[in-house]
Design a protein around this motif. Sequence first.
Motif, mmCIF file in Angstrom:
data_model
loop_
_atom_site.group_PDB
_atom_site.id
_atom_site.type_symbol
_atom_site.label_atom_id
_atom_site.label_comp_id
_atom_site.label_asym_id
_atom_site.label_seq_id
_atom_site.Cartn_x
_atom_site.Cartn_y
_atom_site.Cartn_z
ATOM 1 N N LEU B 48 -40.774 -39.696 14.399
ATOM 2 C CA LEU B 48 -39.688 -39.617 15.376
ATOM 3 C C LEU B 48 -40.210 -40.030 16.746
ATOM 4 O O LEU B 48 -41.418 -40.125 16.941
ATOM 5 C CB LEU B 48 -39.091 -38.195 15.451
ATOM 6 C CG LEU B 48 -40.047 -37.018 15.586
ATOM 7 C CD1 LEU B 48 -40.513 -36.828 17.004
ATOM 8 C CD2 LEU B 48 -39.386 -35.741 15.074
ATOM 9 N N LYS B 49 -39.257 -40.269 17.658
ATOM 10 C CA LYS B 49 -39.639 -40.662 19.003
ATOM 11 C C LYS B 49 -38.622 -40.154 20.017
ATOM 12 O O LYS B 49 -37.435 -40.003 19.698
ATOM 13 C CB LYS B 49 -39.768 -42.181 19.129
ATOM 14 C CG LYS B 49 -38.492 -42.938 18.812
ATOM 15 C CD LYS B 49 -38.739 -44.439 18.831
ATOM 16 C CE LYS B 49 -37.490 -45.201 18.413
ATOM 17 N NZ LYS B 49 -37.740 -46.671 18.341
ATOM 18 N N LYS B 58 -34.442 -35.677 16.232
ATOM 19 C CA LYS B 58 -34.577 -35.494 14.783
ATOM 20 C C LYS B 58 -35.226 -36.728 14.179
ATOM 21 O O LYS B 58 -34.934 -37.866 14.573
ATOM 22 C CB LYS B 58 -33.206 -35.241 14.166
ATOM 23 C CG LYS B 58 -32.612 -33.903 14.608
ATOM 24 C CD LYS B 58 -31.407 -33.513 13.791
ATOM 25 C CE LYS B 58 -30.800 -32.217 14.304
ATOM 26 N NZ LYS B 58 -31.724 -31.078 14.204
ATOM 27 N N GLY B 59 -36.112 -36.485 13.208
ATOM 28 C CA GLY B 59 -36.810 -37.587 12.575
ATOM 29 C C GLY B 59 -36.613 -37.598 11.070
ATOM 30 O O GLY B 59 -35.710 -36.968 10.540
ATOM 31 N N ILE B 60 -37.511 -38.288 10.396
ATOM 32 C CA ILE B 60 -37.420 -38.382 8.944
ATOM 33 C C ILE B 60 -37.998 -37.131 8.294
ATOM 34 O O ILE B 60 -38.739 -36.372 8.926
ATOM 35 C CB ILE B 60 -38.139 -39.638 8.420
ATOM 36 C CG1 ILE B 60 -39.633 -39.600 8.772
ATOM 37 C CG2 ILE B 60 -37.489 -40.901 8.977
ATOM 38 C CD1 ILE B 60 -40.445 -40.696 8.113
ATOM 39 N N ALA B 65 -38.415 -32.562 16.904
ATOM 40 C CA ALA B 65 -39.312 -32.244 18.014
ATOM 41 C C ALA B 65 -38.476 -32.049 19.264
ATOM 42 O O ALA B 65 -37.406 -32.634 19.418
ATOM 43 C CB ALA B 65 -40.328 -33.360 18.229
ATOM 44 N N GLU B 66 -39.002 -31.221 20.167
ATOM 45 C CA GLU B 66 -38.300 -30.946 21.411
ATOM 46 C C GLU B 66 -39.146 -31.363 22.596
ATOM 47 O O GLU B 66 -40.289 -30.930 22.756
ATOM 48 C CB GLU B 66 -37.948 -29.468 21.531
ATOM 49 C CG GLU B 66 -37.112 -29.170 22.774
ATOM 50 C CD GLU B 66 -36.209 -27.980 22.580
ATOM 51 O OE1 GLU B 66 -36.471 -27.162 21.687
ATOM 52 O OE2 GLU B 66 -35.232 -27.870 23.353
ATOM 53 N N PHE B 67 -38.567 -32.200 23.438
ATOM 54 C CA PHE B 67 -39.217 -32.634 24.663
ATOM 55 C C PHE B 67 -38.970 -31.584 25.736
ATOM 56 O O PHE B 67 -37.819 -31.251 26.030
ATOM 57 C CB PHE B 67 -38.635 -33.981 25.100
ATOM 58 C CG PHE B 67 -39.048 -34.422 26.486
ATOM 59 C CD1 PHE B 67 -38.088 -34.737 27.445
ATOM 60 C CD2 PHE B 67 -40.388 -34.530 26.822
ATOM 61 C CE1 PHE B 67 -38.468 -35.153 28.707
ATOM 62 C CE2 PHE B 67 -40.768 -34.948 28.080
ATOM 63 C CZ PHE B 67 -39.806 -35.259 29.031
ATOM 64 N N ASN B 68 -40.047 -31.048 26.304
ATOM 65 C CA ASN B 68 -39.938 -30.051 27.359
ATOM 66 C C ASN B 68 -40.680 -30.580 28.574
ATOM 67 O O ASN B 68 -41.921 -30.532 28.645
ATOM 68 C CB ASN B 68 -40.526 -28.713 26.901
ATOM 69 C CG ASN B 68 -40.269 -27.601 27.895
ATOM 70 O OD1 ASN B 68 -40.350 -27.794 29.106
ATOM 71 N ND2 ASN B 68 -39.949 -26.422 27.400
#
Lengths: 110, 115
Positions: B48-49, B58-60, B65-68
């Motif tokens: 994911l990116k 959301k990825g495969i 993941a959450e960007f903080n």
Amino acid sequence: DVKVTQSSRYLVKRTGEKVFLECVQDMDHENMFWYRQDPGLGLRLIYFSYDVKMKEKGDIPEGYSVSREKKERFSLILESASTNQTSMYLCASTTGTSLFFGPGTRLTVL
Amino acid sequence: AQSVTQLDSQVPVFEEAPVELRCNYSSSVSVYLFWYVQYPNQGLQLLLKYLSGSTLVKGINGFEAEFNKSQTSFHLRKPSVHISDTAEYFCAVKHGSGNTGKLIFGQGTTLQVKP
């Protein structure tokens, strides 16, 4: 489907030999990269290229050189292989933000 | 210089348990963030990116993941892992915009899923 290929999966060479690692991509990407992967160190950038005949040093270029004569091919050269160059070498290409990686070449220098 | 720190070198977990792999990066004006996965004897593939927009990405394979920005973190999570998730996971950061610029990788985290 995106494809990055590397000439060898496994390679064994002797100290002092000149070693060529080849990488080919079929996606018409401008940017190509060579990384080496070592346990506990992650991936470290050796060299990269934004266009044919252009190259820039990464974080650990010492002992390596590169060649990009055609857009699809990016070669990594170990001028005189040493045992501390035993590693996994990964090639990648991109035309945007995401890298596409080859399967890697595991090089052992004896 | 930009840097990425993955706080755990190994994470053992039982099958069907939740998992979090931690990643912190050094601050910059604008960054793009990535998670890659490497299965045994294979190259890296993108999970994911984060480029912009929603901070939850959301990825495969059920990963997210959450960007903080305030904590300069980009932790990877999965609510229920499978044996097949056993692999090495790499967090990476890229400066700025455009096609140029290099990816800086963390040291990697080995996820070991036990039956």
